[in-house]
Scaffold this active site. Structure first.
Site: not given
Ligand code: GLY
Length: 371
Positions: A149, A252, A272
């Site tokens: 991501k 999540n 966080h």
């Molecule tokens: N941090 C959550 C994911 O990489 O999907």
């Protein structure tokens, strides 16, 4: 030097290695040189930030130079507020000014912000060049450096623009964690705890037993925790690379409430990690009503989070505002709020929860019943 290697195999992507251990940063050049995508490369953009660059950029560059790479560092100002399109554009321009071609490599040296931005730049510059992740925080070692991501924030919200870009290699050099402050450390521990609850009894009870060692930052325990977390994450991402199959959402766990707490308490008020830990306490209690989460899990998870220095938070606000924030989160679907709920340690369900049930749980939370 004793290092561990975890392989990530994602369908449709090249396999990549995560190397974990004390001092592996000094092998970065050699490890990158061995990658098929880097066999003929000479030029490297080393992206770092104003906190990490002064500490570790020279070490990374020396290792890259010893392997025949010419690395140029670009240092962005540290902080989430710089994770924006203006700074991304400055990096693209710097790469063009350096006349970097499609045969260059991007190396991300830093925490999650640097890693996400470097990954996005690598996904887009000249329609894509390889990226190597060198995470320097516990959080980025166990989470954001793995799984591809990438992206940046808009004023409307975090990570609203991005791309999936798997790294070619991840170098997790545990010695660099020595400079992390307590707050950053606990952020990593929260994500490790999240992974352990979702993964298995084996990981969960290992973490219960090793929480004191992790609080003391024992090298052996830290290496093991990172290894277990990335093995878990790699398995999840291999099943659902783009979070489209209802599997990757397990990552999540704890984040639905956490995002609302962070937004409404004001970003930075709680780390966080503390927000995620609170979200795990909340979701486990919600799970008792919806998926039969055992009371033992709630209690054992509370004790684990306490032992990891992630106590229940005292901040509360109006439940209507919390529900509203949850509905606006990018993980909501058509205004429906979704939670990852542990039905037991090592098993979970993704539940779309109706507003009345969430509001009732928020009233319990407001009355202090997650403490
Ligand atoms: N941090 C959550 C994911 O990489 O999907």
């Amino acid at each position: 030097m004793c290092a561990t290697k975890v392989m990530v195999g994602i369908p449709g992507e090249d396999d990549y290695a995560i190397r974990i251990g004390e001092g592996v940063l000094d092998d970065l050049g050699r490890d990158v040189r061995a990658l098929p995508c880097a066999a003929k490369a000479t030029r490297v953009l080393l992206l770092t930030d104003s906190n990490v660059g002064p500490l570790y950029a020279d070490r990374a560059k020396a290792s890259l130079a010893a392997a025949g790479f010419q690395a140029t560092d670009v240092t962005i100002p540290a902080g989430e507020e710089n994770k924006n399109i203006q700074v991304i554009a400055e990096i693209w321009e710097a790469m063009a000014d350096l006349a970097l071609g499609r045969d260059c490599l991007v190396v991300a040296l830093g925490g999650g912000v640097v890693g996400d931005m470097a990954g996005f730049v690598a996904a887009t510059y000249m329609r894509g060049v390889p990226v190597i992740q060198v995470p320097t925080t516990l959080l980025s070692m166990v989470d954001s450096s793995v799984g591809g991501k990438t992206g940046f924030n808009l004023s409307a919200g975090k990570n609203l623009v991005g791309a999936f870009k798997q790294p070619a290699f991840v170098c997790a050099s545990t010695d660099v964690l020595a400079t992390l402050n307590e707050r950053e450390w606990s952020c990593g521990l929260a994500e490790i705890a999240k992974s352990a609850v979702i993964d298995s009894d084996d990981f969960f009870f290992w973490l219960v037993d090793n929480a004191p060692a992790l609080m003391e930052r024992s090298t052996a325990a830290v290496t093991e925790a990172i290894t277990r977390s990335v093995v878990f994450k790699a398995n999840v991402v291999a099943q659902d690379k783009t979070e489209s199959k209802g599997v990757r959402e397990c990552l999540n766990y704890g984040h639905t409430l956490a995002h609302a707490v962070e937004l409404l308490s004001g970003y930075g008020t709680y780390s966080h990690g503390h927000a995620v830990a609170e979200g795990m306490r909340f979701a486990a209690r919600l799970g008792q009503h919806l998926v039969g989460t055992p009371a033992e899990l709630v209690q054992e998870q509370d004790a684990l989070l306490d032992a990891l220095g992630l106590p229940a938070i005292e901040w509360r606000t109006d439940e209507a505002a919390m529900l509203d924030a949850m509905k606006k989160d990018k993980k909501a679907r058509a205004g429906n709020v979704r939670f990852t709920l542990p039905s037991d340690v090592g098993s979970w369900e993704l539940a779309t929860v109706d507003d009345e049930r969430i509001a009732a749980q928020l009233r319990e939370w407001k009355a202090g019943e997650t403490a």
